[in-house]
Design a protein around this motif. Structure first.
Motif, PDB file in Angstrom:
ATOM      1  N   MET A  76      -9.164 -13.575  11.687  1.00  0.00           N
ATOM      2  CA  MET A  76      -8.543 -12.948  10.539  1.00  0.00           C
ATOM      3  C   MET A  76      -7.316 -12.176  11.020  1.00  0.00           C
ATOM      4  O   MET A  76      -7.362 -11.458  12.004  1.00  0.00           O
ATOM      5  CB  MET A  76      -9.545 -12.005   9.864  1.00  0.00           C
ATOM      6  CG  MET A  76      -8.962 -11.342   8.669  1.00  0.00           C
ATOM      7  SD  MET A  76     -10.119 -10.700   7.454  1.00  0.00           S
ATOM      8  CE  MET A  76     -11.066  -9.525   8.348  1.00  0.00           C
ATOM      9  N   ASN A  77      -6.212 -12.334  10.306  1.00  0.00           N
ATOM     10  CA  ASN A  77      -4.977 -11.631  10.641  1.00  0.00           C
ATOM     11  C   ASN A  77      -4.991 -10.225  10.058  1.00  0.00           C
ATOM     12  O   ASN A  77      -5.373 -10.031   8.908  1.00  0.00           O
ATOM     13  CB  ASN A  77      -3.758 -12.370  10.071  1.00  0.00           C
ATOM     14  CG  ASN A  77      -3.551 -13.706  10.731  1.00  0.00           C
ATOM     15  OD1 ASN A  77      -3.947 -13.909  11.865  1.00  0.00           O
ATOM     16  ND2 ASN A  77      -2.937 -14.620  10.005  1.00  0.00           N
ATOM     17  N   PRO A  78      -4.556  -9.248  10.836  1.00  0.00           N
ATOM     18  CA  PRO A  78      -4.463  -7.890  10.274  1.00  0.00           C
ATOM     19  C   PRO A  78      -3.359  -7.831   9.221  1.00  0.00           C
ATOM     20  O   PRO A  78      -2.367  -8.543   9.301  1.00  0.00           O
ATOM     21  CB  PRO A  78      -4.117  -7.022  11.485  1.00  0.00           C
ATOM     22  CG  PRO A  78      -3.538  -7.951  12.486  1.00  0.00           C
ATOM     23  CD  PRO A  78      -4.129  -9.317  12.221  1.00  0.00           C
ATOM     24  N   VAL A  79      -3.543  -6.988   8.237  1.00  0.00           N
ATOM     25  CA  VAL A  79      -2.567  -6.819   7.163  1.00  0.00           C
ATOM     26  C   VAL A  79      -1.528  -5.806   7.618  1.00  0.00           C
ATOM     27  O   VAL A  79      -1.869  -4.727   8.109  1.00  0.00           O
ATOM     28  CB  VAL A  79      -3.262  -6.337   5.867  1.00  0.00           C
ATOM     29  CG1 VAL A  79      -2.241  -6.061   4.791  1.00  0.00           C
ATOM     30  CG2 VAL A  79      -4.277  -7.358   5.410  1.00  0.00           C
ATOM     31  N   THR A  80      -0.257  -6.159   7.464  1.00  0.00           N
ATOM     32  CA  THR A  80       0.821  -5.266   7.835  1.00  0.00           C
ATOM     33  C   THR A  80       1.426  -4.669   6.580  1.00  0.00           C
ATOM     34  O   THR A  80       1.807  -5.394   5.663  1.00  0.00           O
ATOM     35  CB  THR A  80       1.909  -6.009   8.621  1.00  0.00           C
ATOM     36  OG1 THR A  80       1.317  -6.581   9.775  1.00  0.00           O
ATOM     37  CG2 THR A  80       3.025  -5.075   9.016  1.00  0.00           C
ATOM     38  N   VAL A  81       1.496  -3.357   6.555  1.00  0.00           N
ATOM     39  CA  VAL A  81       2.112  -2.645   5.442  1.00  0.00           C
ATOM     40  C   VAL A  81       3.083  -1.631   6.031  1.00  0.00           C
ATOM     41  O   VAL A  81       2.760  -0.925   6.974  1.00  0.00           O
ATOM     42  CB  VAL A  81       1.064  -1.919   4.579  1.00  0.00           C
ATOM     43  CG1 VAL A  81       1.744  -1.110   3.480  1.00  0.00           C
ATOM     44  CG2 VAL A  81       0.076  -2.897   3.982  1.00  0.00           C
ATOM     45  N   VAL A  82       4.267  -1.582   5.458  1.00  0.00           N
ATOM     46  CA  VAL A  82       5.264  -0.600   5.867  1.00  0.00           C
ATOM     47  C   VAL A  82       5.613   0.224   4.639  1.00  0.00           C
ATOM     48  O   VAL A  82       5.827  -0.316   3.560  1.00  0.00           O
ATOM     49  CB  VAL A  82       6.535  -1.296   6.411  1.00  0.00           C
ATOM     50  CG1 VAL A  82       7.607  -0.271   6.739  1.00  0.00           C
ATOM     51  CG2 VAL A  82       6.198  -2.148   7.626  1.00  0.00           C
ATOM     52  N   VAL A  83       5.654   1.533   4.793  1.00  0.00           N
ATOM     53  CA  VAL A  83       6.000   2.417   3.682  1.00  0.00           C
ATOM     54  C   VAL A  83       7.217   3.231   4.086  1.00  0.00           C
ATOM     55  O   VAL A  83       7.236   3.856   5.146  1.00  0.00           O
ATOM     56  CB  VAL A  83       4.834   3.363   3.321  1.00  0.00           C
ATOM     57  CG1 VAL A  83       5.240   4.295   2.186  1.00  0.00           C
ATOM     58  CG2 VAL A  83       3.597   2.568   2.951  1.00  0.00           C
ATOM     59  N   ARG A  84       8.223   3.189   3.240  1.00  0.00           N
ATOM     60  CA  ARG A  84       9.421   4.009   3.449  1.00  0.00           C
ATOM     61  C   ARG A  84       9.349   5.168   2.469  1.00  0.00           C
ATOM     62  O   ARG A  84       9.187   4.967   1.265  1.00  0.00           O
ATOM     63  CB  ARG A  84      10.673   3.173   3.182  1.00  0.00           C
ATOM     64  CG  ARG A  84      11.942   3.963   3.304  1.00  0.00           C
ATOM     65  CD  ARG A  84      13.141   3.101   3.007  1.00  0.00           C
ATOM     66  NE  ARG A  84      14.339   3.921   3.078  1.00  0.00           N
ATOM     67  CZ  ARG A  84      15.468   3.618   2.506  1.00  0.00           C
ATOM     68  NH1 ARG A  84      15.600   2.487   1.859  1.00  0.00           N
ATOM     69  NH2 ARG A  84      16.488   4.417   2.604  1.00  0.00           N
ATOM     70  N   VAL A  85       9.454   6.376   2.955  1.00  0.00           N
ATOM     71  CA  VAL A  85       9.415   7.557   2.086  1.00  0.00           C
ATOM     72  C   VAL A  85      10.705   8.337   2.247  1.00  0.00           C
ATOM     73  O   VAL A  85      11.360   8.283   3.284  1.00  0.00           O
ATOM     74  CB  VAL A  85       8.199   8.464   2.396  1.00  0.00           C
ATOM     75  CG1 VAL A  85       6.905   7.753   2.084  1.00  0.00           C
ATOM     76  CG2 VAL A  85       8.221   8.934   3.830  1.00  0.00           C
ATOM     77  N   GLY A  86      11.086   9.030   1.204  1.00  0.00           N
ATOM     78  CA  GLY A  86      12.301   9.816   1.270  1.00  0.00           C
ATOM     79  C   GLY A  86      12.501  10.642   0.025  1.00  0.00           C
ATOM     80  O   GLY A  86      11.613  10.762  -0.818  1.00  0.00           O
ATOM     81  N   GLU A  87      13.695  11.201  -0.108  1.00  0.00           N
ATOM     82  CA  GLU A  87      14.068  12.046  -1.246  1.00  0.00           C
ATOM     83  C   GLU A  87      15.518  11.779  -1.575  1.00  0.00           C
ATOM     84  O   GLU A  87      16.351  11.577  -0.687  1.00  0.00           O
ATOM     85  CB  GLU A  87      13.864  13.509  -0.853  1.00  0.00           C
ATOM     86  CG  GLU A  87      14.186  14.495  -1.945  1.00  0.00           C
ATOM     87  CD  GLU A  87      15.637  14.974  -1.922  1.00  0.00           C
ATOM     88  OE1 GLU A  87      16.149  15.315  -3.001  1.00  0.00           O
ATOM     89  OE2 GLU A  87      16.248  14.989  -0.850  1.00  0.00           O
ATOM     90  N   HIS A  88      15.807  11.724  -2.870  1.00  0.00           N
ATOM     91  CA  HIS A  88      17.184  11.547  -3.324  1.00  0.00           C
ATOM     92  C   HIS A  88      17.348  12.261  -4.655  1.00  0.00           C
ATOM     93  O   HIS A  88      16.569  12.041  -5.582  1.00  0.00           O
ATOM     94  CB  HIS A  88      17.525  10.067  -3.484  1.00  0.00           C
ATOM     95  CG  HIS A  88      18.919   9.843  -3.990  1.00  0.00           C
ATOM     96  ND1 HIS A  88      20.024  10.045  -3.208  1.00  0.00           N
ATOM     97  CD2 HIS A  88      19.373   9.481  -5.209  1.00  0.00           C
ATOM     98  CE1 HIS A  88      21.114   9.795  -3.915  1.00  0.00           C
ATOM     99  NE2 HIS A  88      20.734   9.458  -5.133  1.00  0.00           N
ATOM    100  N   ALA A  89      18.345  13.117  -4.745  1.00  0.00           N
ATOM    101  CA  ALA A  89      18.681  13.826  -5.986  1.00  0.00           C
ATOM    102  C   ALA A  89      17.470  14.531  -6.598  1.00  0.00           C
ATOM    103  O   ALA A  89      17.282  14.521  -7.812  1.00  0.00           O
ATOM    104  CB  ALA A  89      19.310  12.856  -6.984  1.00  0.00           C
ATOM    105  N   GLY A  90      16.643  15.114  -5.749  1.00  0.00           N
ATOM    106  CA  GLY A  90      15.494  15.860  -6.245  1.00  0.00           C
ATOM    107  C   GLY A  90      14.258  15.015  -6.515  1.00  0.00           C
ATOM    108  O   GLY A  90      13.234  15.536  -6.922  1.00  0.00           O
ATOM    109  N   TRP A  91      14.325  13.715  -6.317  1.00  0.00           N
ATOM    110  CA  TRP A  91      13.188  12.826  -6.532  1.00  0.00           C
ATOM    111  C   TRP A  91      12.651  12.376  -5.187  1.00  0.00           C
ATOM    112  O   TRP A  91      13.401  12.008  -4.294  1.00  0.00           O
ATOM    113  CB  TRP A  91      13.612  11.580  -7.311  1.00  0.00           C
ATOM    114  CG  TRP A  91      13.890  11.836  -8.747  1.00  0.00           C
ATOM    115  CD1 TRP A  91      15.051  12.308  -9.286  1.00  0.00           C
ATOM    116  CD2 TRP A  91      12.999  11.636  -9.831  1.00  0.00           C
ATOM    117  NE1 TRP A  91      14.932  12.409 -10.635  1.00  0.00           N
ATOM    118  CE2 TRP A  91      13.683  12.002 -11.003  1.00  0.00           C
ATOM    119  CE3 TRP A  91      11.694  11.182  -9.927  1.00  0.00           C
ATOM    120  CZ2 TRP A  91      13.096  11.921 -12.258  1.00  0.00           C
ATOM    121  CZ3 TRP A  91      11.117  11.102 -11.171  1.00  0.00           C
ATOM    122  CH2 TRP A  91      11.815  11.477 -12.320  1.00  0.00           C
ATOM    123  N   ALA A  92      11.358  12.391  -5.030  1.00  0.00           N
ATOM    124  CA  ALA A  92      10.711  11.829  -3.846  1.00  0.00           C
ATOM    125  C   ALA A  92      10.369  10.375  -4.150  1.00  0.00           C
ATOM    126  O   ALA A  92      10.117  10.018  -5.304  1.00  0.00           O
ATOM    127  CB  ALA A  92       9.440  12.599  -3.525  1.00  0.00           C
TER     128      ALA A  92
END
Length: 111
Positions: free
Chosen positions: A1-17
């Motif tokens: 079984m192949n492991p699941v790859t997940v990438v999450v990009r987080v940040g903030e712009h103009a007061g919004w996360a």
């Protein structure tokens, strides 16, 4: 079984996360959980091979509205018209018409 790859990009712009999830996404199943305690959350699923692209909006732990881009006439949720421009909203069930602000301005100028 192949492991699941997940990438999450987080940040903030103009007061919004924001958090953008790539790969095997779990965010749809957790949208209401993420939107608790005054948080607003938008789920956007780009589907080039299987349109439409889906947009969902949740607030205070509740699913508020959703629709497919390009198919906005089919909407769902507690407030299905919330993110749709007034000109494209469903007719009022009581037969009332929504007046545009331009009409109100003209009426005030005549008085």
């Amino acid at each position: 079984m192949n492991p699941v790859t997940v990438v999450v990009r987080v940040g903030e712009h103009a007061g919004w996360a924001f958090a953008i999830e790539y790969g095997h996404c779990e965010s749809l199943s957790r949208l209401e959980e993420v939107s608790r305690e005054g948080v607003e959350a938008v789920y956007y699923s780009y589907n080039p091979e299987h349109p439409p692209t889906i947009v969902l909006y949740a607030r205070d732990g509740r699913s508020i509205c959703g629709f497919g881009l390009g198919e906005e006439r089919v909407r769902w949720g507690q407030e299905p018209d919330l993110l749709v421009p007034r000109s494209r909203r469903r007719p009022d069930p009581h037969g009332r018409r929504h007046r545009s602000s331009r009409r109100r301005k003209r009426r005030r100028q005549r008085s």
